[in-house]
Design an enzyme around this catalytic site. Structure first.
Site, PDB file in Angstrom:
ATOM      1  CD  GLU A  43      -2.992   1.283   2.122  1.00 40.08           C
ATOM      2  OE1 GLU A  43      -3.260   0.259   2.784  1.00 40.08           O
ATOM      3  OE2 GLU A  43      -3.657   2.340   2.194  1.00 40.08           O
ATOM      4  CG  ASP A  95       9.297   9.209  -2.711  1.00 39.98           C
ATOM      5  OD1 ASP A  95       8.522   8.407  -3.275  1.00 39.98           O
ATOM      6  OD2 ASP A  95       9.517  10.355  -3.136  1.00 39.98           O
ATOM      7  CG  ASP A 117      -0.992  13.898  -1.206  1.00 38.99           C
ATOM      8  OD1 ASP A 117      -1.907  14.031  -0.385  1.00 38.99           O
ATOM      9  OD2 ASP A 117       0.142  13.494  -0.891  1.00 38.99           O
ATOM     10  NE  ARG A 192      -7.075  10.818   8.684  1.00 41.62           N
ATOM     11  CZ  ARG A 192      -6.910  12.142   8.688  1.00 41.62           C
ATOM     12  NH1 ARG A 192      -7.879  12.932   9.074  1.00 41.62           N
ATOM     13  NH2 ARG A 192      -5.772  12.674   8.310  1.00 41.62           N
TER      14      ARG A 192
HETATM   15  C1  LIG Z   1      -4.377  12.198   0.612  1.00 42.28           C
HETATM   16  S1  LIG Z   1      -3.509  11.156   1.685  1.00 42.28           S
HETATM   17  C2  LIG Z   1      -4.431   9.628   1.612  1.00 42.28           C
HETATM   18  C3  LIG Z   1      -4.115   8.722   2.756  1.00 42.28           C
HETATM   19  C4  LIG Z   1      -4.878   7.380   2.750  1.00 42.28           C
HETATM   20  N1  LIG Z   1      -4.503   6.572   1.609  1.00 42.28           N
HETATM   21  C5  LIG Z   1      -6.363   7.597   2.790  1.00 42.28           C
HETATM   22  O1  LIG Z   1      -7.023   7.295   1.782  1.00 42.28           O
HETATM   23  O2  LIG Z   1      -6.861   8.056   3.839  1.00 42.28           O
HETATM   24  C6  LIG Z   1      -2.084  10.733   0.714  1.00 42.28           C
HETATM   25  C7  LIG Z   1      -0.991  10.100   1.545  1.00 42.28           C
HETATM   26  O3  LIG Z   1       0.075   9.696   0.692  1.00 42.28           O
HETATM   27  C8  LIG Z   1       1.296   9.984   1.339  1.00 42.28           C
HETATM   28  N2  LIG Z   1       2.306  10.105   0.287  1.00 42.28           N
HETATM   29  C9  LIG Z   1       2.371  11.060  -0.665  1.00 42.28           C
HETATM   30  N3  LIG Z   1       3.395  10.842  -1.499  1.00 42.28           N
HETATM   31  C10 LIG Z   1       4.012   9.709  -1.052  1.00 42.28           C
HETATM   32  C11 LIG Z   1       5.152   8.977  -1.490  1.00 42.28           C
HETATM   33  N4  LIG Z   1       5.855   9.376  -2.544  1.00 42.28           N
HETATM   34  N5  LIG Z   1       5.509   7.874  -0.809  1.00 42.28           N
HETATM   35  C12 LIG Z   1       4.794   7.481   0.295  1.00 42.28           C
HETATM   36  N6  LIG Z   1       3.709   8.147   0.748  1.00 42.28           N
HETATM   37  C13 LIG Z   1       3.320   9.238   0.087  1.00 42.28           C
HETATM   38  C14 LIG Z   1       1.025  11.259   2.108  1.00 42.28           C
HETATM   39  O4  LIG Z   1       1.931  11.467   3.173  1.00 42.28           O
HETATM   40  C15 LIG Z   1      -0.402  11.025   2.593  1.00 42.28           C
HETATM   41  O5  LIG Z   1      -0.434  10.383   3.842  1.00 42.28           O
END
Ligand SMILES: C[S@@+](CC[C@H](N)C(=O)[O-])C[C@H]1O[C@@H](n2cnc3c(N)ncnc32)[C@H](O)[C@@H]1O
Length: 212
Positions: A43, A95, A117, A192
């Site tokens: 994930e 990352d 995002d 969430r």
């Molecule tokens: C909009 S949130 C969605 C979180 C979760 N998947 C949800 O649906 O509630 C996007 C998440 O992706 C993480 N994220 C963004 N770019 C990432 C990357 N390159 N590697 C790992 N995590 C990343 C952010 O820190 C954030 O927690």
């Protein structure tokens, strides 16, 4: 975070951190779990870890790897995993693209990118995690027949995902009706960000692509 809680988190993180090999060596994720794993799922961007923890609890024979850069989210996920006693999870606190660069080909049976995002400004679109390059890497990591699940509540990102995946020769979307993308399957718990989207009146899209 209070001292005792911080120590607990540090211990948990030490126990389940996935470390990348040095020198760009290839990482077989199945070999990193302490117990036997039938398959490995990944994930990307698990946020607070609700979905990650649910999948780990429902699928104890699967090794679940979560990648997240947001440390508060990692701490929240660790608390939940500890509370439910899941030991089949490894966390990469960096990352996800660095992880994709070193995972062994064919090492994953499923991958999730849920409500990533959206980077809505056109000049920021290149920061989106779903890109032709990341799909190339995922195509290599996913076994034939493996599933790539994507969710978003952003119509522009949904169209972007659809265009990138549709153009990619390694993926196919076995969709039969609108219900397949409007309704979340029962083995796909809400995250969430999905709940935030629903509360704001936005309709999410759920896509389950197959690796050919
Ligand atoms: C909009 S949130 C969605 C979180 C979760 N998947 C949800 O649906 O509630 C996007 C998440 O992706 C993480 N994220 C963004 N770019 C990432 C990357 N390159 N590697 C790992 N995590 C990343 C952010 O820190 C954030 O927690």
């Amino acid at each position: 975070m209070r001292g005792g809680l911080r120590q607990l988190m540090e211990r948990e993180l030490e126990r389940c951190t996935l470390l990348l090999p040095s020198e760009k060596a290839c990482l077989d994720p199945a070999a990193c779990f302490s117990g036997q794993t039938d398959e490995v799922w990944l994930e990307i961007g698990f946020g607070g870890g609700e979905h990650l923890a649910w999948q780990a609890a429902q699928n104890p024979s699967v090794g679940v790897v979560g990648a997240e850069i947001f440390l508060n989210g990692v701490a929240k996920a660790l608390r939940q995993l500890k509370a439910q006693g899941s030991e089949n999870v490894l966390i990469y606190t960096g990352d996800a693209r660095d992880l994709l660069d070193c995972l062994a080909p064919g090492s994953l049976s499923r991958a999730f990118i849920l409500f990533p995002d959206p980077w809505p400004k056109v000049r920021h679109n290149k920061r989106r995690i779903v890109q032709p390059e990341s799909l190339d890497r995922l195509a290599e990591m996913l076994r034939p027949g493996a599933e790539l699940r994507l969710g978003t509540d952003d119509p522009d990102y949904a169209a972007w995902m659809l265009a990138c995946l549709d153009r990619h020769p390694a993926f196919v979307w076995p969709v039969r009706s609108a219900a397949d993308w409007r309704q979340r399957p029962p083995d796909w718990p809400p995250t969430r960000y999905e709940q935030k989207a629903l509360a704001a009146g936005r309709a999410p899209v759920f896509m389950a692509w197959r690796r050919r």
